[in-house]
Design a protein around this motif. Sequence first.
Motif, PDB file in Angstrom:
ATOM      1  N   GLN A  54     -47.757 -40.719  75.846  1.00 15.97           N
ATOM      2  CA  GLN A  54     -47.887 -40.580  77.306  1.00 15.97           C
ATOM      3  C   GLN A  54     -47.067 -41.884  77.726  1.00 15.97           C
ATOM      4  OE1 GLN A  54     -51.625 -41.120  79.285  1.00 15.97           O
ATOM      5  NE2 GLN A  54     -52.116 -38.968  79.064  1.00 15.97           N
ATOM      6  N   GLN A  55     -46.086 -41.702  78.554  1.00 11.69           N
ATOM      7  CA  GLN A  55     -45.288 -42.794  79.294  1.00 11.69           C
ATOM      8  C   GLN A  55     -45.628 -42.850  80.562  1.00 11.69           C
ATOM      9  OE1 GLN A  55     -43.470 -44.567  77.272  1.00 11.69           O
ATOM     10  NE2 GLN A  55     -43.536 -43.331  75.562  1.00 11.69           N
ATOM     11  N   ARG A  56     -45.793 -44.304  81.007  1.00  5.98           N
ATOM     12  CA  ARG A  56     -45.836 -44.673  82.490  1.00  5.98           C
ATOM     13  C   ARG A  56     -44.744 -45.268  83.126  1.00  5.98           C
ATOM     14  NH1 ARG A  56     -51.012 -47.613  84.275  1.00  5.98           N
ATOM     15  NH2 ARG A  56     -50.387 -49.287  82.547  1.00  5.98           N
ATOM     16  N   ILE A  57     -44.216 -44.900  84.263  1.00  3.95           N
ATOM     17  CA  ILE A  57     -43.130 -45.434  84.898  1.00  3.95           C
ATOM     18  C   ILE A  57     -43.381 -45.795  86.302  1.00  3.95           C
ATOM     19  CG2 ILE A  57     -40.425 -44.973  85.324  1.00  3.95           C
ATOM     20  CD1 ILE A  57     -40.813 -42.613  83.438  1.00  3.95           C
ATOM     21  N   ALA A  58     -43.047 -47.194  86.813  1.00  5.51           N
ATOM     22  CA  ALA A  58     -43.283 -47.250  88.129  1.00  5.51           C
ATOM     23  C   ALA A  58     -41.860 -47.068  88.911  1.00  5.51           C
ATOM     24  CB  ALA A  58     -43.644 -48.952  88.294  1.00  5.51           C
ATOM     25  N   ILE A  67     -47.306 -51.812  82.807  1.00 10.19           N
ATOM     26  CA  ILE A  67     -46.351 -50.829  83.076  1.00 10.19           C
ATOM     27  C   ILE A  67     -45.160 -51.642  82.665  1.00 10.19           C
ATOM     28  CG2 ILE A  67     -44.920 -49.569  84.414  1.00 10.19           C
ATOM     29  CD1 ILE A  67     -47.615 -49.115  86.090  1.00 10.19           C
ATOM     30  N   SER A  68     -44.265 -51.283  81.774  1.00  8.02           N
ATOM     31  CA  SER A  68     -42.938 -52.000  81.241  1.00  8.02           C
ATOM     32  C   SER A  68     -41.725 -51.130  81.746  1.00  8.02           C
ATOM     33  CB  SER A  68     -43.193 -52.036  79.768  1.00  8.02           C
ATOM     34  OG  SER A  68     -43.085 -50.743  79.275  1.00  8.02           O
ATOM     35  N   LEU A  69     -42.066 -50.021  82.242  1.00  6.13           N
ATOM     36  CA  LEU A  69     -40.660 -49.082  82.345  1.00  6.13           C
ATOM     37  C   LEU A  69     -40.654 -49.184  84.046  1.00  6.13           C
ATOM     38  CD1 LEU A  69     -40.734 -46.275  79.798  1.00  6.13           C
ATOM     39  CD2 LEU A  69     -39.519 -48.640  79.793  1.00  6.13           C
ATOM     40  N   VAL A  70     -39.782 -49.793  84.745  1.00  9.01           N
ATOM     41  CA  VAL A  70     -39.712 -49.682  86.155  1.00  9.01           C
ATOM     42  C   VAL A  70     -38.292 -49.254  86.687  1.00  9.01           C
ATOM     43  CG1 VAL A  70     -39.784 -50.989  88.345  1.00  9.01           C
ATOM     44  CG2 VAL A  70     -41.219 -51.787  86.199  1.00  9.01           C
ATOM     45  N   VAL A  71     -38.164 -48.068  87.512  1.00  9.00           N
ATOM     46  CA  VAL A  71     -36.927 -47.434  87.976  1.00  9.00           C
ATOM     47  C   VAL A  71     -37.132 -47.825  89.556  1.00  9.00           C
ATOM     48  CG1 VAL A  71     -35.860 -45.482  88.597  1.00  9.00           C
ATOM     49  CG2 VAL A  71     -37.150 -45.587  86.284  1.00  9.00           C
ATOM     50  N   LEU A  72     -35.865 -48.440  89.977  1.00  6.98           N
ATOM     51  CA  LEU A  72     -35.679 -48.758  91.083  1.00  6.98           C
ATOM     52  C   LEU A  72     -34.453 -47.894  91.827  1.00  6.98           C
ATOM     53  CD1 LEU A  72     -35.765 -52.004  89.642  1.00  6.98           C
ATOM     54  CD2 LEU A  72     -36.741 -52.083  91.917  1.00  6.98           C
ATOM     55  N   PRO A  73     -34.753 -46.744  92.448  1.00  8.45           N
ATOM     56  CA  PRO A  73     -33.621 -45.667  92.774  1.00  8.45           C
ATOM     57  C   PRO A  73     -32.821 -45.991  94.222  1.00  8.45           C
ATOM     58  CG  PRO A  73     -35.757 -44.831  93.576  1.00  8.45           C
ATOM     59  CD  PRO A  73     -36.037 -46.235  92.451  1.00  8.45           C
ATOM     60  N   GLY A  87     -36.368 -62.099  85.691  1.00  3.91           N
ATOM     61  CA  GLY A  87     -37.256 -63.150  85.224  1.00  3.91           C
ATOM     62  C   GLY A  87     -38.593 -62.141  84.774  1.00  3.91           C
ATOM     63  N   TYR A  88     -38.742 -61.032  85.420  1.00  9.48           N
ATOM     64  CA  TYR A  88     -39.887 -60.020  84.943  1.00  9.48           C
ATOM     65  C   TYR A  88     -39.602 -59.739  83.416  1.00  9.48           C
ATOM     66  CZ  TYR A  88     -42.301 -60.357  89.175  1.00  9.48           C
ATOM     67  OH  TYR A  88     -43.285 -60.936  90.266  1.00  9.48           O
ATOM     68  N   GLN A  89     -38.220 -59.421  83.201  1.00  9.50           N
ATOM     69  CA  GLN A  89     -38.110 -58.994  81.712  1.00  9.50           C
ATOM     70  C   GLN A  89     -38.398 -60.047  80.700  1.00  9.50           C
ATOM     71  OE1 GLN A  89     -33.631 -58.602  81.854  1.00  9.50           O
ATOM     72  NE2 GLN A  89     -33.721 -56.492  81.340  1.00  9.50           N
ATOM     73  N   GLU A  90     -38.186 -61.239  81.217  1.00  7.86           N
ATOM     74  CA  GLU A  90     -38.482 -62.276  80.399  1.00  7.86           C
ATOM     75  C   GLU A  90     -40.121 -62.595  80.132  1.00  7.86           C
ATOM     76  OE1 GLU A  90     -36.393 -65.747  81.650  1.00  7.86           O
ATOM     77  OE2 GLU A  90     -34.461 -64.839  81.199  1.00  7.86           O
ATOM     78  N   ARG A  91     -40.895 -62.598  81.193  1.00  6.58           N
ATOM     79  CA  ARG A  91     -42.074 -62.736  81.356  1.00  6.58           C
ATOM     80  C   ARG A  91     -43.049 -61.556  80.631  1.00  6.58           C
ATOM     81  NH1 ARG A  91     -43.329 -63.627  87.207  1.00  6.58           N
ATOM     82  NH2 ARG A  91     -45.566 -63.710  86.579  1.00  6.58           N
ATOM     83  N   PHE A  92     -42.651 -60.393  81.072  1.00  4.19           N
ATOM     84  CA  PHE A  92     -43.576 -59.309  80.741  1.00  4.19           C
ATOM     85  C   PHE A  92     -42.872 -58.160  79.905  1.00  4.19           C
ATOM     86  CE2 PHE A  92     -44.904 -61.006  85.115  1.00  4.19           C
ATOM     87  CZ  PHE A  92     -46.253 -61.199  84.566  1.00  4.19           C
ATOM     88  N   GLY A  93     -41.678 -58.545  79.514  1.00  9.55           N
ATOM     89  CA  GLY A  93     -40.847 -57.314  78.571  1.00  9.55           C
ATOM     90  C   GLY A  93     -40.598 -56.232  79.453  1.00  9.55           C
ATOM     91  N   MET A  94     -40.478 -56.190  80.746  1.00  7.86           N
ATOM     92  CA  MET A  94     -39.958 -55.006  81.532  1.00  7.86           C
ATOM     93  C   MET A  94     -38.926 -54.716  81.315  1.00  7.86           C
ATOM     94  SD  MET A  94     -41.849 -55.792  85.187  1.00  7.86           S
ATOM     95  CE  MET A  94     -43.750 -55.235  85.606  1.00  7.86           C
ATOM     96  N   LYS A  95     -38.647 -53.175  81.475  1.00  7.00           N
ATOM     97  CA  LYS A  95     -37.258 -52.808  81.438  1.00  7.00           C
ATOM     98  C   LYS A  95     -37.036 -52.026  82.615  1.00  7.00           C
ATOM     99  CE  LYS A  95     -37.603 -51.638  76.322  1.00  7.00           C
ATOM    100  NZ  LYS A  95     -37.442 -50.635  75.256  1.00  7.00           N
ATOM    101  N   PHE A  96     -35.802 -52.423  83.172  1.00  5.98           N
ATOM    102  CA  PHE A  96     -35.538 -51.856  84.400  1.00  5.98           C
ATOM    103  C   PHE A  96     -34.299 -50.800  84.652  1.00  5.98           C
ATOM    104  CE2 PHE A  96     -37.605 -56.180  85.337  1.00  5.98           C
ATOM    105  CZ  PHE A  96     -38.553 -55.973  86.223  1.00  5.98           C
ATOM    106  N   PHE A  97     -34.482 -49.874  85.411  1.00 11.59           N
ATOM    107  CA  PHE A  97     -33.259 -48.841  85.730  1.00 11.59           C
ATOM    108  C   PHE A  97     -32.947 -48.597  86.979  1.00 11.59           C
ATOM    109  CE2 PHE A  97     -35.817 -48.472  81.641  1.00 11.59           C
ATOM    110  CZ  PHE A  97     -34.718 -48.488  80.698  1.00 11.59           C
ATOM    111  N   VAL A  98     -31.771 -48.974  87.125  1.00 17.41           N
ATOM    112  CA  VAL A  98     -31.567 -48.984  88.776  1.00 17.41           C
ATOM    113  C   VAL A  98     -30.436 -47.984  88.919  1.00 17.41           C
ATOM    114  CG1 VAL A  98     -31.835 -51.290  88.927  1.00 17.41           C
ATOM    115  CG2 VAL A  98     -29.597 -50.651  88.805  1.00 17.41           C
ATOM    116  N   THR A  99     -30.473 -47.422  90.118  1.00 15.47           N
ATOM    117  CA  THR A  99     -29.076 -46.436  90.529  1.00 15.47           C
ATOM    118  C   THR A  99     -28.673 -46.954  91.880  1.00 15.47           C
ATOM    119  OG1 THR A  99     -28.364 -44.367  90.809  1.00 15.47           O
ATOM    120  CG2 THR A  99     -30.625 -44.806  91.686  1.00 15.47           C
ATOM    121  N   THR A 100     -27.655 -46.337  92.194  1.00 16.46           N
ATOM    122  CA  THR A 100     -26.908 -46.825  93.363  1.00 16.46           C
ATOM    123  C   THR A 100     -27.463 -46.205  94.523  1.00 16.46           C
ATOM    124  OG1 THR A 100     -25.287 -44.778  93.267  1.00 16.46           O
ATOM    125  CG2 THR A 100     -24.798 -46.853  92.426  1.00 16.46           C
TER     126      THR A 100
END
Length: 556
Positions: free
Chosen positions: A23-27, A76-82, A103-116
């Motif tokens: 299972q994968q959880r994505i915010a 949750i470690s995977l976060v998408v900002l559309p 900052g959240y990458q460093e503190r919690f190991g989150m990976k962020f994915f953005v789009t335009t």
Amino acid sequence: MKIRNYLLALLLSGGVSLPAMSQQRIAFISDAHIQNIVDYPELVRSMEVQVQSTRLFNENYYALIAALEDAAKRGISLVVLPGDLTDNGQFVNQEKVKEILEGYQERFGMKFFVTTGNHDPVRPFGMQNEEHDFLRSDGSRTVQENRCAGYVDEMQCYAAFGFYPQPEYLYWETPFTSYRYEDYSYQEALREGALEKREYTLCDSLKAIDASYLVEPVEGLWLLAIDGGVYLPGPVKNGVQTYEGSSVGYNNVLKYKEFILPWVRKVASEAKIRNKILVAYSHYPLADFNDGASELVRKAWGSKKFDLHRVPSEEVSEAFLEAGIRLHVAGHMHVNDTGVKRGKNGKCLYNIQVPSIATCIPAYKILTAEDDMHFEVETVLVDSVPGFDRLFGLYEKEYEYDMRAGKKPVWSKEALASKDYAEFCDWQFRDLVRVRFIPKDLPEAVREDMIDKTGAQLMAEITGEEPEEWETDWKGYDLILDLYRLRYADKLALRWIPEKRMQEYRMLFDAVRYSAVNDELIIHLREIADIFECFLNGEPSGHFRIDLEKDRITGE
């Protein structure tokens, strides 16, 4: 690499069974629209302008922090900002977003994915932007100019958030890369992912950049970011080429980005072959987001209301469904909604609309991918926001300044008594409906003959007498406000609509549908009743499950 190719051949031939997917959880956190009011307090905008906008400009900075904190607490470690991370892609705001995410990458190991989004970039090559209603310390206002980023600057700023390959990615590509999955290397991705290789001809000889990408951040999960923005050229002014905005989204993609659909089809096909969970997202919706009310609105109020120009055409939705997109997540509309498009092949495309955290009702989504066919979606209300009331003292000064100047404020001072962020957003939304939506959207007969009448008086218009058993004191304005609440928040809006009032709405709707009276007000009331019922009874959009195998959606 030979070992990898050998194993791949065995998998595709059936010689080795594929392991079960984890299972994968994505915010998904959308349309934050932040301004860097912390480092630059002079960027604080007035309440007067906030209640005339479909988004807040100030408090949403703290809402983004609160949403990220909540996602971190949930593990949750995977976060998408559309898209639309900032107000208008201003450099000062863009750099602050980068700082926050790092900052959240460093503190919690989150990976962020953005789009335009259509606000970042607001124009493809950037622009100088003049804006008004910035608050001074005494409550007066001033004007400021800011430079807004274009594609190049935005993609370079957010390079580590999906726009470019990173060493930790298992795979990454764009519509323009030529390598195969089994031959992937980070160095080759860097070479082929360079900006100059992501250009296309927009029209005539004008070149543009596309920011679409596919990334595998963890084993078995493919995130497909589709850049649905098309900025058509406008007139040349003072020797400079101007461009239109991109708010219509996908409706221009098939004509002006012909390379997108074949790439999407290839990705969807390979995801199936390679047993990958495919989650597509864009800033722009890929299915109707009006719960079946679009044609009713068009007939009743015209084609320029309720963002009908932003509804993707049937041709667009069908094309992407045929290409293999079954699950798509979008922002842009600031609405909480799930749109379902059934295609000619009998299968469905599920478009999940993530509400904005910058307006009513502020929330984000958590998508749990159980495997490539089964998904759970939870909508998380962002109501507990530390710092949301930090500027209330300044707004008091704004209110007093305007009163001394003989100018009646257009916003409700009761907002400053809000107990939480969600309540504050609702006050902003009440004023937005009153000062913008009602004057611009509704027919004159509704504005003049309905808004100030009580519910009992409206019932009397239909039946000839006021009901004796009604206890609430709602007016036509409340009915319209609740219609817009449902349109933007779906069933999340029911927290603001008393059950007794809803019962009386139903009585009013039943009466108007069976009434033999056909004057202008009654006709408009019938239209409002039908539109209201659409928004009240749409597909599940709060906590629900999507089963692509059985093609069904269940939940609330």
